[in-house]
Each structure stands twice: as structure tokens, then as C-alpha cells.
Design a protein around this motif. Structure first.
Motif, PDB file in Angstrom:
ATOM      1  N   ALA A  28      -6.291  -3.917  -0.698  1.00 44.70           N
ATOM      2  CA  ALA A  28      -6.952  -3.599   0.577  1.00 44.70           C
ATOM      3  C   ALA A  28      -7.940  -4.709   0.972  1.00 44.70           C
ATOM      4  O   ALA A  28      -7.978  -5.137   2.137  1.00 44.70           O
ATOM      5  CB  ALA A  28      -7.678  -2.262   0.473  1.00 44.70           C
TER       6      ALA A  28
ATOM      7  N   MET B 117       0.844  -1.197   0.000  1.00 42.48           N
ATOM      8  CA  MET B 117       0.000   0.000   0.000  1.00 42.48           C
ATOM      9  C   MET B 117       0.882   1.251   0.000  1.00 42.48           C
ATOM     10  O   MET B 117       0.489   2.311  -0.475  1.00 42.48           O
ATOM     11  CB  MET B 117      -0.957   0.005   1.195  1.00 42.48           C
ATOM     12  CG  MET B 117      -2.059  -1.044   1.113  1.00 42.48           C
ATOM     13  SD  MET B 117      -3.045  -0.978  -0.393  1.00 42.48           S
ATOM     14  CE  MET B 117      -4.449  -0.020   0.132  1.00 42.48           C
TER      15      MET B 117
ATOM     16  N   ARG C  41      -4.882  -0.849  -5.670  1.00 42.10           N
ATOM     17  CA  ARG C  41      -5.007  -0.565  -4.234  1.00 42.10           C
ATOM     18  C   ARG C  41      -6.286  -1.143  -3.646  1.00 42.10           C
ATOM     19  O   ARG C  41      -6.289  -1.673  -2.528  1.00 42.10           O
ATOM     20  CB  ARG C  41      -4.966   0.942  -3.983  1.00 42.10           C
ATOM     21  CG  ARG C  41      -3.591   1.532  -4.183  1.00 42.10           C
ATOM     22  CD  ARG C  41      -3.584   3.039  -4.104  1.00 42.10           C
ATOM     23  NE  ARG C  41      -2.214   3.467  -3.989  1.00 42.10           N
ATOM     24  CZ  ARG C  41      -1.546   3.517  -2.842  1.00 42.10           C
ATOM     25  NH1 ARG C  41      -2.152   3.270  -1.706  1.00 42.10           N
ATOM     26  NH2 ARG C  41      -0.276   3.865  -2.817  1.00 42.10           N
TER      27      ARG C  41
END
Ligand code: FE2
Ligand code: FE2
Length: 208
Positions: free
Chosen positions: A165, A150, A161
């Protein structure tokens, strides 16, 4: 029994390495569209997503090895549930790699074989609770590693991303599942060896 295990292992390896993985959940989407990536950013994002894809190939192999080594049907069901989420990760990272015009690691068969051997051996020699300890440590290390991605993924690559996540949340849940099922803590020397093996894998897969 041994031949059944061999057939299942071969089937899982072929599915992971040769078939198109099918996700059971939709690909996580970014809240914002992101910005166009420069050629260098695209290359770096692809290298990181290739490393993540290798990690997911290893997750398939580890969980399959551990499932085949366990005689506890309830535990096998829990491992199968986690491994279904790993299949989502496998599909998402592969899809993102293609969007970034790049390819998976050429060494995936090797990574699969190594991780399978580790998962199966941990389950057979150490038993279920040690095998679960292995899940906890693996998922903890993957979480730390995804956290570092990240930081490293280009700011504008919101698509990668969003995937990383969601994967991170899932890996944390896998570790908690293994703890609830009675995971034993691993000796520090084993954790160190796992970190060293992961370092080799991530360094090589970044390029190849
Ligand atoms: Fe995963
Ligand atoms: Fe996981």
C-alpha cells in the motif's frame, strides 16, 4: 564522461544486486496483526513479493540509466529523490521475502541489465521529456500491478499488504512528479511493448 557513466552504472548495479539495501524510512506497519498463513498462502505471498522485489530492482536500474543519460542537473536531482524511495521499496520487499522464508529472483542481474539499457536508451535517444514519459507510464503500470496484488495477497498477510500500500502511494507520486516536470505521452505501441515486457518479467519472477 562515458567512463564516469560506466563506473556509476556498475556501482549502482553492484549496490542493488549485492549489497544490503538501506531504507531511509521505517518499514510500513499494518494496523492489525493479521492471521497465521497456511503453507500455500505463504508461498503465494512470497511469490508476489518476489515479483515486487524484481520490480524494485528494475526501478533502481531504470532511474540510474535515466539519470546518467540526462544533462539537466535539476532533473537528475528529482530522479535521484524518487530513486531513494525506490531503495526503501527494495529494502522493504527484500525484508518481507526473508520473513516469508523465501528468496529474491535468481535472474535479478538480467532484470537489472535489461531495465538499465531501456532507461539509458530512452534518455539518450528520446531526451529528457520522453524519458519522463517513460517514468509516468512505468509508474502507472506498477500502480495497476500493485493494485492487483492487493486483491491477490492472502487476506491475513497484513504485513505484506502494508508495504504494498505504501509503495503504491509512492509510485503514484513519482508519476505525478514526472508529469509536472514535463513528461511527453508515449506512443501506444511503446506502452504495449512495455506491458508485454512487464508480463514476461512478472510471470517468470513469480517462480524463479
Ligand atoms: Fe517502487
Ligand atoms: Fe516509483
Amino acid at each position: 564522461m562515458m567512463s564516469d557513466a560506466l563506473i556509476l552504472a556498475t556501482d549502482s548495479a553492484l549496490r542493488t544486486l549485492c549489497a544490503e539495501p538501506r531504507a531511509s524510512r521505517a518499514t510500513p506497519q499494518a494496523a492489525h496483526a493479521g492471521s497465521p498463513l497456511t503453507a500455500a498462502e505463504k508461498r503465494e505471498a512470497a511469490a508476489l513479493m518476489r515479483v515486487n522485489h524484481v520490480g524494485e530492482v528494475c526501478a533502481q536500474a531504470l532511474y540510474t540509466g535515466q539519470m546518467l543519460a540526462s544533462r539537466d542537473a535539476a532533473l537528475r536531482a528529482k530522479l535521484a529523490e524518487a530513486s531513494r524511495e525506490e531503495t526503501d521499496h527494495l529494502a522493504w520487499t527484500l525484508q518481507r521475502l526473508r520473513e516469508l522464508d523465501d528468496r529474491p529472483s535468481l535472474l535479478n542481474p538480467l532484470w537489472y541489465a535489461g531495465a538499465f539499457a531501456i532507461g539509458y536508451t530512452a534518455g539518450k535517444l528520446g531526451g529528457d521529456r520522453l524519458s519522463l514519459g517513460f517514468v509516468v507510464e512505468t509508474e502507472n503500470q506498477v500502480e495497476a500491478h500493485l493494485n492487483s496484488h492487493m486483491q491477490r495477497l492472502p487476506e491475513g498477510d497484513t504485513a505484506s499488504r502494508a508495504i504494498v500500500a505504501q509503495m503504491k502511494d509512492d509510485e503514484v507520486a513519482h508519476a505525478r512528479m514526472a508529469e509536472r516536470e514535463g513528461a511527453l505521452p508515449l506512443p501506444g505501441v511503446v506502452k504495449g511493448m512495455m506491458k508485454a515486457a512487464a508480463r514476461v518479467m512478472t510471470t517468470v519472477a513469480h517462480r524463479v
